[in-house]
Write a protein that holds these residues in place. Structure first.
Motif, PDB file in Angstrom:
ATOM      1  N   MET A  42      -5.880   2.391 -17.261  1.00 41.66           N
ATOM      2  CA  MET A  42      -6.294   2.897 -15.944  1.00 41.66           C
ATOM      3  C   MET A  42      -5.126   3.628 -15.302  1.00 41.66           C
ATOM      4  SD  MET A  42      -8.299   0.897 -12.887  1.00 41.66           S
ATOM      5  CE  MET A  42      -7.065  -0.362 -12.613  1.00 41.66           C
ATOM      6  N   LYS A  43      -5.303   4.919 -15.043  1.00 47.53           N
ATOM      7  CA  LYS A  43      -4.229   5.709 -14.434  1.00 47.53           C
ATOM      8  C   LYS A  43      -4.359   5.674 -12.915  1.00 47.53           C
ATOM      9  CE  LYS A  43      -1.641   9.998 -14.577  1.00 47.53           C
ATOM     10  NZ  LYS A  43      -1.425  11.301 -15.229  1.00 47.53           N
ATOM     11  N   ILE A  44      -3.284   5.248 -12.258  1.00 54.24           N
ATOM     12  CA  ILE A  44      -3.272   5.077 -10.806  1.00 54.24           C
ATOM     13  C   ILE A  44      -2.187   5.956 -10.208  1.00 54.24           C
ATOM     14  CG2 ILE A  44      -2.996   3.431  -8.919  1.00 54.24           C
ATOM     15  CD1 ILE A  44      -3.728   1.221 -10.941  1.00 54.24           C
ATOM     16  N   ILE A  45      -2.561   6.772  -9.235  1.00 51.74           N
ATOM     17  CA  ILE A  45      -1.574   7.613  -8.553  1.00 51.74           C
ATOM     18  C   ILE A  45      -1.636   7.365  -7.048  1.00 51.74           C
ATOM     19  CG2 ILE A  45      -1.759   9.394 -10.332  1.00 51.74           C
ATOM     20  CD1 ILE A  45      -3.238  11.113  -8.200  1.00 51.74           C
ATOM     21  N   ALA A  46      -0.579   7.769  -6.351  1.00 50.16           N
ATOM     22  CA  ALA A  46      -0.551   7.718  -4.882  1.00 50.16           C
ATOM     23  C   ALA A  46      -0.465   9.136  -4.343  1.00 50.16           C
ATOM     24  CB  ALA A  46       0.639   6.900  -4.400  1.00 50.16           C
ATOM     25  N   MET A  47      -1.241   9.395  -3.308  1.00 49.78           N
ATOM     26  CA  MET A  47      -1.205  10.664  -2.598  1.00 49.78           C
ATOM     27  C   MET A  47      -0.831  10.403  -1.143  1.00 49.78           C
ATOM     28  SD  MET A  47      -2.248  13.508  -4.289  1.00 49.78           S
ATOM     29  CE  MET A  47      -2.931  13.896  -5.906  1.00 49.78           C
ATOM     30  N   ILE A  48       0.098  11.181  -0.638  1.00 50.96           N
ATOM     31  CA  ILE A  48       0.543  11.044   0.757  1.00 50.96           C
ATOM     32  C   ILE A  48       0.166  12.332   1.495  1.00 50.96           C
ATOM     33  CG2 ILE A  48       2.481  10.540   2.285  1.00 50.96           C
ATOM     34  CD1 ILE A  48       3.985   9.460  -0.179  1.00 50.96           C
ATOM     35  N   PRO A  49      -0.992  12.360   2.166  1.00 50.66           N
ATOM     36  CA  PRO A  49      -1.361  13.567   2.919  1.00 50.66           C
ATOM     37  C   PRO A  49      -0.442  13.735   4.121  1.00 50.66           C
ATOM     38  CG  PRO A  49      -2.952  11.819   3.302  1.00 50.66           C
ATOM     39  CD  PRO A  49      -1.998  11.304   2.270  1.00 50.66           C
ATOM     40  N   VAL A  78      -1.730   6.913   0.839  1.00 54.00           N
ATOM     41  CA  VAL A  78      -0.651   6.291   1.608  1.00 54.00           C
ATOM     42  C   VAL A  78      -0.381   7.171   2.825  1.00 54.00           C
ATOM     43  CG1 VAL A  78       1.776   5.607   1.603  1.00 54.00           C
ATOM     44  CG2 VAL A  78       0.382   5.248  -0.446  1.00 54.00           C
ATOM     45  N   GLN A  79      -0.395   6.578   4.004  1.00 57.53           N
ATOM     46  CA  GLN A  79      -0.154   7.344   5.218  1.00 57.53           C
ATOM     47  C   GLN A  79       1.292   7.823   5.269  1.00 57.53           C
ATOM     48  OE1 GLN A  79      -2.818   7.960   7.464  1.00 57.53           O
ATOM     49  NE2 GLN A  79      -3.860   7.090   5.695  1.00 57.53           N
ATOM     50  N   GLY A  80       1.482   9.085   5.606  1.00 53.81           N
ATOM     51  CA  GLY A  80       2.823   9.664   5.628  1.00 53.81           C
ATOM     52  C   GLY A  80       3.733   9.082   6.680  1.00 53.81           C
ATOM     53  N   ASP A  81       3.143   8.409   7.675  1.00 47.47           N
ATOM     54  CA  ASP A  81       3.952   7.829   8.754  1.00 47.47           C
ATOM     55  C   ASP A  81       4.149   6.326   8.567  1.00 47.47           C
ATOM     56  OD1 ASP A  81       1.426   6.879   9.262  1.00 47.47           O
ATOM     57  OD2 ASP A  81       1.217   7.801  11.232  1.00 47.47           O
ATOM     58  N   GLU A  82       4.076   5.852   7.295  1.00 42.64           N
ATOM     59  CA  GLU A  82       4.253   4.424   6.989  1.00 42.64           C
ATOM     60  C   GLU A  82       5.460   4.232   6.057  1.00 42.64           C
ATOM     61  OE1 GLU A  82       2.544   1.636   7.832  1.00 42.64           O
ATOM     62  OE2 GLU A  82       0.735   2.386   8.820  1.00 42.64           O
ATOM     63  N   PRO A  83       6.679   4.426   6.556  1.00 40.59           N
ATOM     64  CA  PRO A  83       7.858   4.321   5.686  1.00 40.59           C
ATOM     65  C   PRO A  83       8.193   2.898   5.239  1.00 40.59           C
ATOM     66  CG  PRO A  83       8.538   4.649   7.960  1.00 40.59           C
ATOM     67  CD  PRO A  83       7.050   4.823   7.934  1.00 40.59           C
ATOM     68  N   PHE A  84       7.586   1.892   5.899  1.00 39.81           N
ATOM     69  CA  PHE A  84       7.834   0.499   5.525  1.00 39.81           C
ATOM     70  C   PHE A  84       6.640  -0.015   4.710  1.00 39.81           C
ATOM     71  CE2 PHE A  84      10.103   1.353   9.467  1.00 39.81           C
ATOM     72  CZ  PHE A  84      11.398   0.988   9.104  1.00 39.81           C
ATOM     73  N   LYS A 104      -7.904  -5.764  12.262  1.00 40.77           N
ATOM     74  CA  LYS A 104      -7.508  -4.363  12.384  1.00 40.77           C
ATOM     75  C   LYS A 104      -7.537  -3.726  11.006  1.00 40.77           C
ATOM     76  CE  LYS A 104      -3.486  -1.484  13.600  1.00 40.77           C
ATOM     77  NZ  LYS A 104      -2.091  -1.509  14.138  1.00 40.77           N
ATOM     78  N   HIS A 105      -8.118  -2.550  10.935  1.00 39.64           N
ATOM     79  CA  HIS A 105      -8.143  -1.809   9.671  1.00 39.64           C
ATOM     80  C   HIS A 105      -6.881  -0.964   9.551  1.00 39.64           C
ATOM     81  CE1 HIS A 105      -9.736   1.765   7.194  1.00 39.64           C
ATOM     82  NE2 HIS A 105      -9.328   0.815   6.380  1.00 39.64           N
ATOM     83  N   LYS A 106      -6.116  -1.179   8.496  1.00 34.85           N
ATOM     84  CA  LYS A 106      -4.965  -0.331   8.203  1.00 34.85           C
ATOM     85  C   LYS A 106      -5.415   0.806   7.301  1.00 34.85           C
ATOM     86  CE  LYS A 106      -0.849  -1.498   7.720  1.00 34.85           C
ATOM     87  NZ  LYS A 106       0.451  -1.964   7.191  1.00 34.85           N
ATOM     88  N   GLY A 107      -4.953   2.006   7.614  1.00 31.89           N
ATOM     89  CA  GLY A 107      -5.452   3.200   6.935  1.00 31.89           C
ATOM     90  C   GLY A 107      -4.876   3.452   5.560  1.00 31.89           C
ATOM     91  N   ILE A 108      -4.754   2.427   4.745  1.00 32.41           N
ATOM     92  CA  ILE A 108      -4.364   2.595   3.351  1.00 32.41           C
ATOM     93  C   ILE A 108      -5.608   2.359   2.504  1.00 32.41           C
ATOM     94  CG2 ILE A 108      -2.988   1.669   1.442  1.00 32.41           C
ATOM     95  CD1 ILE A 108      -0.812   1.023   3.453  1.00 32.41           C
TER      96      ILE A 108
END
Length: 242
Positions: free
Chosen positions: A1-8, A95-101, A175-179
């Motif tokens: 299974m190939k898994i990638i992350a995209m940061i819009p 992955v949200q671009g404003d989530e550095p942690f 709370k829904h986290k946008g990941i």
């Protein structure tokens, strides 16, 4: 299974324009988020997806992979859908671009959803965090989610859900986290389907999946993290970084 992350990554964020290029420990927020995503070691590839030449140059300068959008998009899911159209992948994580942690433990739980889904019944997975104060629960900037007994999402809202009409009943508000983690087909379906009234009213793109019958598995975590939506959030992030 190939898994990638995209940061819009958009430059012109409505509440805090240019926030992704703000300094965090000597590098822009978007670069810190990219580096944190790489360090999880959960992904075969990580990309920043943007239509901003400023962001593209900064990420590239720091050794990152960038996909430049060729169309204008109103939301991150549409931007990611264009980027993955011709990629040979199974799962893509937004992955949200404003989530550095970024929280590796929570991401690991989200990806486990698909590894345990042999019949491919789950279209996407996301994260929910228990809220403890009424001020957080009633804040419309916090998207709330309610789930069934198997933790499949039933609805998302900016209003308090469930509404505590009977205050003697103990209920957890999430709370829904946008990941998000999507099967490739699910995100391509999303961008091909028109927005319906519930999503338009709430301005929550996850609702579109529910309106068209997609199954969203929610994963609970206690890690709140620091998302950077305002200058005040940036100050908190800078203190946390130190």
């Amino acid at each position: 299974m190939k898994i990638i992350a995209m940061i819009p990554a958009r430059y012109a964020a409505s509440r805090f324009p240019g926030k992704l290029m703000q300094d965090l420990g000597g590098k822009p927020v978007i670069v810190r988020t990219y580096e944190a995503t790489i360090k999880t070691n959960l992904f075969d590839d990580v990309y920043v997806v943007t239509d901003s030449e400023i962001i593209e140059k900064e990420v590239t300068k720091n050794g990152g992979n960038v996909i430049v959008s060729t169309q204008e998009h109103s939301c991150g899911s549409d931007r990611i859908a264009e980027a993955v159209m011709n990629l040979d992948i199974d799962i893509v994580v937004n992955v949200q671009g404003d989530e550095p942690f970024i929280d590796k433990e929570s991401l690991t739980k989200v990806l486990a959803v698909f590894k345990d889904d042999a019949q491919h019944e789950i279209d996407l997975a996301s994260i929910m965090v228990p809220m403890k104060t009424w001020s957080d629960i009633e804040n419309p900037n916090n998207v709330k989610v309610i789930v069934d007994r198997q933790n499949f999402a039933m609805y998302f809202s900016r209003s308090p859900i469930p509404y505590p009409r009977d205050t003697d009943i103990e209920v957890t508000h999430y709370k829904h986290k946008g990941i998000y983690a999507f099967r490739k087909k699910a995100i391509l379906d999303f961008t091909a389907l028109p927005m319906l009234p519930l999503e338009a009213a709430e301005k929550i793109e996850a609702i579109r999946y529910l309106e068209y019958g997609k199954k969203i598995k929610m994963v609970e975590t206690d890690v709140e993290g620091i998302g950077i939506d305002t200058p005040e959030d940036l100050e908190k992030a800078q203190k946390q970084w130190k």
